[in-house]
Each structure stands twice: as structure tokens, then as C-alpha cells.
Write an enzyme that holds these catalytic residues in place. Structure first.
Site, PDB file in Angstrom:
ATOM      1  N   GLU A   1      -3.648   7.987   7.374  1.00  0.00           N
ATOM      2  CA  GLU A   1      -4.418   8.751   6.395  1.00  0.00           C
ATOM      3  C   GLU A   1      -5.562   9.446   7.109  1.00  0.00           C
ATOM      4  O   GLU A   1      -6.082   8.929   8.094  1.00  0.00           O
ATOM      5  CB  GLU A   1      -5.084   7.791   5.399  1.00  0.00           C
ATOM      6  CG  GLU A   1      -4.227   7.252   4.323  1.00  0.00           C
ATOM      7  CD  GLU A   1      -5.017   6.293   3.420  1.00  0.00           C
ATOM      8  OE1 GLU A   1      -4.391   5.712   2.543  1.00  0.00           O
ATOM      9  OE2 GLU A   1      -6.252   6.131   3.588  1.00  0.00           O
TER      10      GLU A   1
ATOM     11  N   HIS B   1     -16.501  -5.921   4.778  1.00  0.00           N
ATOM     12  CA  HIS B   1     -15.544  -5.959   3.667  1.00  0.00           C
ATOM     13  C   HIS B   1     -15.851  -7.046   2.646  1.00  0.00           C
ATOM     14  O   HIS B   1     -15.026  -7.353   1.773  1.00  0.00           O
ATOM     15  CB  HIS B   1     -14.103  -6.080   4.169  1.00  0.00           C
ATOM     16  CG  HIS B   1     -13.734  -4.966   5.087  1.00  0.00           C
ATOM     17  ND1 HIS B   1     -13.639  -3.661   4.659  1.00  0.00           N
ATOM     18  CD2 HIS B   1     -13.507  -4.942   6.416  1.00  0.00           C
ATOM     19  CE1 HIS B   1     -13.351  -2.896   5.693  1.00  0.00           C
ATOM     20  NE2 HIS B   1     -13.266  -3.637   6.775  1.00  0.00           N
TER      21      HIS B   1
ATOM     22  N   LYS C   1       0.837  -1.212   0.000  1.00  0.00           N
ATOM     23  CA  LYS C   1       0.000   0.000   0.000  1.00  0.00           C
ATOM     24  C   LYS C   1       0.865   1.253   0.000  1.00  0.00           C
ATOM     25  O   LYS C   1       0.518   2.252  -0.630  1.00  0.00           O
ATOM     26  CB  LYS C   1      -0.943   0.006   1.203  1.00  0.00           C
ATOM     27  CG  LYS C   1      -1.846  -1.211   1.320  1.00  0.00           C
ATOM     28  CD  LYS C   1      -2.687  -1.457   0.085  1.00  0.00           C
ATOM     29  CE  LYS C   1      -2.818  -2.947  -0.187  1.00  0.00           C
ATOM     30  NZ  LYS C   1      -3.163  -3.322  -1.524  1.00  0.00           N
TER      31      LYS C   1
ATOM     32  N   ARG D   1      -6.505  -8.254 -10.682  1.00  0.00           N
ATOM     33  CA  ARG D   1      -7.144  -9.513 -11.090  1.00  0.00           C
ATOM     34  C   ARG D   1      -8.496  -9.216 -11.742  1.00  0.00           C
ATOM     35  O   ARG D   1      -8.965  -8.082 -11.700  1.00  0.00           O
ATOM     36  CB  ARG D   1      -7.395 -10.366  -9.853  1.00  0.00           C
ATOM     37  CG  ARG D   1      -8.309  -9.629  -8.859  1.00  0.00           C
ATOM     38  CD  ARG D   1      -8.832 -10.487  -7.731  1.00  0.00           C
ATOM     39  NE  ARG D   1      -9.926  -9.820  -7.047  1.00  0.00           N
ATOM     40  CZ  ARG D   1      -9.796  -9.016  -5.997  1.00  0.00           C
ATOM     41  NH1 ARG D   1      -8.593  -8.753  -5.504  1.00  0.00           N
ATOM     42  NH2 ARG D   1     -10.844  -8.456  -5.450  1.00  0.00           N
TER      43      ARG D   1
HETATM   44  C1  MV4 Z   1     -10.475   3.968   4.295  1.00  0.00           C
HETATM   45  C2  MV4 Z   1     -11.767   4.340   4.702  1.00  0.00           C
HETATM   46  C3  MV4 Z   1     -11.962   5.645   5.086  1.00  0.00           C
HETATM   47  N1  MV4 Z   1     -10.920   6.518   5.075  1.00  0.00           N
HETATM   48  N2  MV4 Z   1      -9.481   4.851   4.294  1.00  0.00           N
HETATM   49  C4  MV4 Z   1     -11.439  -0.679   3.722  1.00  0.00           C
HETATM   50  C5  MV4 Z   1     -10.745  -1.705   2.924  1.00  0.00           C
HETATM   51  C6  MV4 Z   1      -9.529  -1.074   2.357  1.00  0.00           C
HETATM   52  N3  MV4 Z   1      -9.582  -1.213   0.936  1.00  0.00           N
HETATM   53  C7  MV4 Z   1      -9.571   0.344   2.783  1.00  0.00           C
HETATM   54  N4  MV4 Z   1     -10.796   0.550   3.475  1.00  0.00           N
HETATM   55  C8  MV4 Z   1     -11.165   1.784   3.893  1.00  0.00           C
HETATM   56  N5  MV4 Z   1     -10.198   2.725   3.890  1.00  0.00           N
HETATM   57  C9  MV4 Z   1      -9.712   6.097   4.698  1.00  0.00           C
HETATM   58  N6  MV4 Z   1      -8.689   6.958   4.713  1.00  0.00           N
HETATM   59  C10 MV4 Z   1     -12.780   3.379   4.693  1.00  0.00           C
HETATM   60  C11 MV4 Z   1     -12.472   2.091   4.301  1.00  0.00           C
HETATM   61  C12 MV4 Z   1     -13.570   1.159   4.342  1.00  0.00           C
HETATM   62  C13 MV4 Z   1     -14.114   0.620   3.178  1.00  0.00           C
HETATM   63  C14 MV4 Z   1     -13.620   0.907   1.922  1.00  0.00           C
HETATM   64  C15 MV4 Z   1     -14.165   0.351   0.800  1.00  0.00           C
HETATM   65  C16 MV4 Z   1     -15.257  -0.510   0.910  1.00  0.00           C
HETATM   66  C17 MV4 Z   1     -15.756  -0.804   2.131  1.00  0.00           C
HETATM   67  C18 MV4 Z   1     -15.197  -0.258   3.281  1.00  0.00           C
HETATM   68  C19 MV4 Z   1     -15.748  -0.575   4.528  1.00  0.00           C
HETATM   69  C20 MV4 Z   1     -15.200  -0.045   5.654  1.00  0.00           C
HETATM   70  C21 MV4 Z   1     -14.106   0.819   5.565  1.00  0.00           C
END
Ligand code: MV4
Length: 511
Positions: free
Chosen positions: A207, A242, A123, A299
């Protein structure tokens, strides 16, 4: 990795199982390429085995002893004279080391180069590359935090709430939400040691926390000649812990202008890592319309069919074509979505009991048909659902001229579907298609967990309509209620609400 010439595959080994193996078999068949699959002891009589041209045992049921045996799979591909390996999703699909082994063996991976998988797997590295490439990222740190002092100082400058993330994490693993400064010290230590233990890499970064965003992702396709195209977005905000449950395309909040900007950012993201094949760039879209790069999934994704439905493009066909060295067709550069598509994932899980897996024999399987309906299903009637793998049986996908028509079709298709012998998430979707927020398209990533937590989505429909006398009684009861209340039936698509109320009563009575 750049192929100077086009070659034709005559046989491809599919290193996967279930519905995605079936999807890939179909793609290969249509191109006249032999489809070979592997199967574990639990999958001896599975649908992909039945449909493939050749099938090879790969080991006992546990994935570690079968579908994750990278070396054995590469060896098998060589032995059977396969030209390429399609990894599907999950299992080995995003293991840079597996891609490297495939490359080293002189085989083609139907996927990106190992270097692109590795770059996006970190990441922190992908964040750095995105910043360099001018792709918007969530405001935050640019490198691994050296110690708590550095974390404290950076956190103060960014401001709370914020997210602490492990560089080697992803898909929700190795991250923590911090609401206030007092939470930092303990979270910093915990995230670090968990990351070291789970991923063998203790780099963490912070972040700004984006509140109530949507998860909007862009599908890209890239050939081996430097062409990268965007095929538009998928709205994936409806997820539970998720795990996505419903996806749609296009997103109801993405305008053509925003689509173009997100598409350009996604193309830059892919170019920054020398991407080829199909990939997905995940963004958070905040309520003000700002978008931020999150991760790139290197993917083919579960939800690829909604993009196929609104673009008319066969993604698996193009994955194979570009892996053979073919250039992307010029018309792929200017694709606009047409109509609207939904996908619901059919999980063998019991939505009435905390989504516990529901393995067992599928006694009855009747999939919906008719206009605008597509089933990507990995099982057949009489099949056994094993506890060893992901409980997703398949996906129901619908298309309509607009979101409203697609939603009516989804509701109709969910009324037709019959799965007996195991519990599935179908009742949840039957409730969801009547949820006012879902109907209105006002979604965010927390919506489903919120509604499930508050009981708002208590599945209101009987999932298995085997008990006819009960249904008749419920209908009768509903009819009486409807007459008594003398309220006219709602107009338009929301037909038959009284009937559903009746079903709800019947269900309550049974449990
Ligand atoms: C975040 C966020 C809010 N703010 N980053 C969840 C999985 C990973 N891909 C990153 N994720 C998140 N990162 C910041 N700075 C909220 C999430 C997140 C989320 C993102 C996409 C789809 C579903 C989610 C469910 C909870 C939190």
C-alpha cells in the site's frame, strides 16, 4: 444468522477478565440477566468474581490454559445453562473458530457472526470487499504478491514510501515501512517468512504509505434485521507502539460532513460482511482530510466508553439486545455527539522505566469522583496485579460540554487519583494534559512515540503524593520562584503552573 424472533437471555457467560468483565456484568445486571464468569487461578479473588452471580474456575494462570480454552468455555456455558457468551475484547473475541464453535453449540455469541470475523481477519479479503462496497482503501495492490518481480513492478507504479503488510497481520503486526526501492527485496522475503511462521499464511501486499495520519475509528451497531447505524468517531491517534493510551470523542478535526461520510463508509463496510452487533471500522485520516479503511475490529473495544459518554448510548446493553434478536431503536439512526469525552488507560507500567510492567499489590486505590467522571476499573484496593495478563487496570473517562471543559476535568481527575503499591501510567497523563500539542488537539499516530523519544513528556509530576514534607518543600520552592520571576500566573485553565514546576524539581531531586 438472522433471527426471526426475539428471545430473552436468562444467563450469560463472560469469557474474559478484568475491567471489561466488570463492564459486561454491569450491563447484564441492568437487564436482569444472570452474569456468570470464568476465572483462572490468578483471578480467584478478582473483582469480576466478586461482582458476578456465578463464577467458575477455568484453569491455571497462563491464558493458554485458562481464558483461551475455547472448547472448555463452550462446554461450561452449556453445562451451566447459559444462553450466550460475551467474549469481551482480546482472548477469544476475534477468533472466528471460537465464534463457529459457539454457533455450533446452539449458543448465541454476543458479537458478530463467525463469517464476518473471518472476512475481516484477512486484510486482503477485507480490502477486496471494501473496494467492491465502495469504501475508500489506501491505494495499493488488490491481491497477494506472487513474487518479488510482481512486488517490484507494483511498488514502482505506486511509488515510495510504501507499506508491506501481511494479510493475516493487523494491529501493527506483520508490516514494514519501505522508504526506497533498495529495501524491497529483503523486506519482501522477511515479511513473507515471518507471516508464514506467525500466522500460517504468507500472503503479503503493498500500500501507499500515508504520512502523519490520524487514527480515527467509527463505532457501528448492527441488528439481525439488516439495520446498521454509525455512532460517530473516536480519535485514537495517541498510542505507543500500537497500544492506545488516550482516546477522545469526537475528533477535533472531524466536521459534521466528514462524520457523515465516514459513518456511511463504515456502515457499508459492516454491511459488506453481513455484520451484526457492535463493531469498529478503523480509518487513517490524512492531513488533507482524505480517509482510508484500515481494518475492522469485530468486537467491543476498550475505548467504547467515550462513545457512550457523547451519545448517551449504552453499547453493552445494545450488544445484548441485538444478540437477543431485538431491532435497533429508530432514534439510533440519527445520533449526533453531544459534548466531549476523554479516556486514559490506567496501565500498571512504569513510564519512568520504559513502561516495564509493574505487578504487585495495590496498597491504596482512590479513584476520582465528581461531575463528569466515570471509572471503568477492574481492580480494588488490596488486589494483586498479576504478570500473566495485559497490565491495564482500568480506564478513567471524563465528559465535558466541550473539549476544553473535558480537558479541565481530566486534569482535575488526574490530580485526585491515588494508586499506591504499583507504578502506573498516571504521571505520563499528568504531563500530557499540559502538553501544548495535546491541549491544542493537534495529534497524529507518531506524536506520542516522538514526544517520549525526545523526552518532551518526561513525566513532570510526582505520581505518589505520600511524601508530604517533600511536597511542602516543593511548593515552597515553587512559590519563591514564582515571586522571583514576577510573571503573572497564566490565565484560564492553566492554573498553578509554578506548583507543577516545583513538583518537577522535587522529583528530579529524588531520582
Ligand atoms: C498504515 C500506516 C500508514 N500507511 N498503512 C498500524 C496498525 C495497522 N492497523 C495498520 N497500521 C498502519 N498502517 C499505510 N498504508 C500507518 C499505520 C500505523 C498506525 C495506524 C493506526 C494507529 C497507529 C499506527 C501507528 C503506526 C503505524
Amino acid at each position: 444468522m438472522v433471527a426471526s424472533e426475539t428471545r430473552r437471555f436468562s444467563k450469560v457467560l463472560i469469557a474474559n477478565r478484568g475491567e471489561i468483565a466488570v463492564r459486561i456484568i454491569r450491563g447484564l445486571r441492568e437487564l436482569g440477566i444472570r452474569a456468570a464468569t470464568i476465572f483462572s487461578d490468578a483471578d480467584r479473588r478478582s473483582l469480576p468474581v466478586l461482582l458476578s452471580d456465578e463464577a467458575y474456575p477455568i484453569g491455571p494462570a497462563p491464558s493458554l490454559e485458562s481464558y483461551l480454552r475455547a472448547e472448555a468455555i463452550v462446554e461450561l456455558a452449556l453445562e451451566i445453562g447459559a444462553d450466550a457468551i460475551h467474549p469481551g475484547y482480546g482472548f477469544l473475541a476475534e477468533r472466528a473458530e471460537f465464534a463457529r464453535q459457539v454457533e455450533k453449540a446452539g449458543l448465541e455469541l454476543i458479537g458478530p457472526p463467525s463469517t464476518a470475523i473471518a472476512a475481516m481477519g484477512s486484510k486482503l479479503e477485507s480490502r477486496r470487499l471494501m473496494i467492491e462496497a465502495g469504501v475508500p482503501v489506501v491505494p495499493g495492490g488488490e491481491g497477494a504478491l506472487a513474487d518479488l518481480d510482481e512486488a517490484t513492478a507494483l511498488a514502482e507504479s505506486i511509488g515510495y514510501p510504501l507499506m508491506l503488510k501481511a494479510s493475516a497481520g493487523g494491529g501493527g503486526k506483520g508490516m514494514r515501512l519501505l522508504r526506497e526501492p533498495g529495501e524491497l527485496a529483503a523486506a519482501f522475503r522477511a515479511t513473507r517468512s515471518e507471516a508464514a511462521a506467525s500466522f500460517g499464511d504468507d500472503s503479503v501486499y503493498i500500500e501507499k504509505y500515508i504520512e502523519r495520519p490520524r487514527h480515527v475509528e467509527i463505532q457501528v451497531l448492527a441488528d439481525q434485521h439488516g439495520t446498521v447505524v454509525s455512532l460517530g468517531e473516536r480519535e485514537c491517534s495517541l498510542q505507543r507502539r500500537h497500544q492506545k493510551v488516550v482516546e477522545e470523542a469526537p475528533s477535533s478535526v472531524v466536521s459534521p460532513e466528514l462524520r457523515a461520510r465516514m459513518g456511511e463508509a463504515a456502515v457499508r463496510a459492516a454491511q459488506a460482511v453481513g455484520y451484526t452487533n457492535a463493531g469498529t471500522v478503523e480509518f487513517l485520516l490524512d492531513p488533507s482530510g482524505e480517509f482510508y479503511f484500515l481494518e475492522m475490529n469485530t468486537r467491543l473495544q476498550v475505548e467504547h466508553p467515550v462513545t457512550e459518554m457523547v451519545t448517551g448510548i449504552d453499547l453493552v446493553r445494545w450488544q445484548i439486545a441485538v444478540a437477543q434478536g431485538e431491532p435497533l431503536a429508530p432514534e439510533l439512526r440519527s445520533i449526533e455527539p453531544r459534548g466531549h469525552a476523554f479516556e486514559v488507560r490506567l496501565y500498571a507500567e512504569d513510564p519512568f522505566r520504559g513502561f516495564v510492567p509493574s505487578p504487585g499489590k495495590i496498597e491504596r486505590l482512590r479513584l476520582p469522583e465528581g461531575p463528569g467522571v466515570r471509572n471503568d476499573c477492574g481492580v480494588y484496593e488490596g488486589d494483586e496485579v498479576s504478570i500473566h495478563y495485559d497490565p491495564m487496570l482500568g480506564k478513567l473517562i471524563v465528559w465535558g460540554r466541550d473539549r476544553r471543559e473535558a480537558l479541565l476535568r481530566l486534569r482535575r481527575a488526574l490530580e485526585e487519583i491515588r494508586i499506591e503499591g504499583i507504578r502506573t501510567t498516571v504521571p505520563l497523563y499528568r504531563a500530557l494534559v499540559d502538553d501544548p500539542d495535546f491541549v491544542a488537539g493537534s495529534l497524529d499516530i507518531e506524536m506520542l512515540d516522538r514526544k517520549l523519544g525526545s523526552g518532551e513528556l518526561e513525566p513532570a509530576h510526582v505520581s505518589q503524593l505520600a511524601d508530604l514534607p517533600l511536597i511542602a518543600a516543593a511548593l515552597e520552592h515553587g512559590l519563591r520562584q514564582a515571586r522571583a520571576s514576577a510573571t503573572p500566573a497564566p490565565a484560564g485553565g492553566r492554573r498553578g503552573h509554578w506548583r507543577e514546576a516545583g513538583r518537577h524539581e522535587a522529583l528530579r531531586g529524588r531520582r
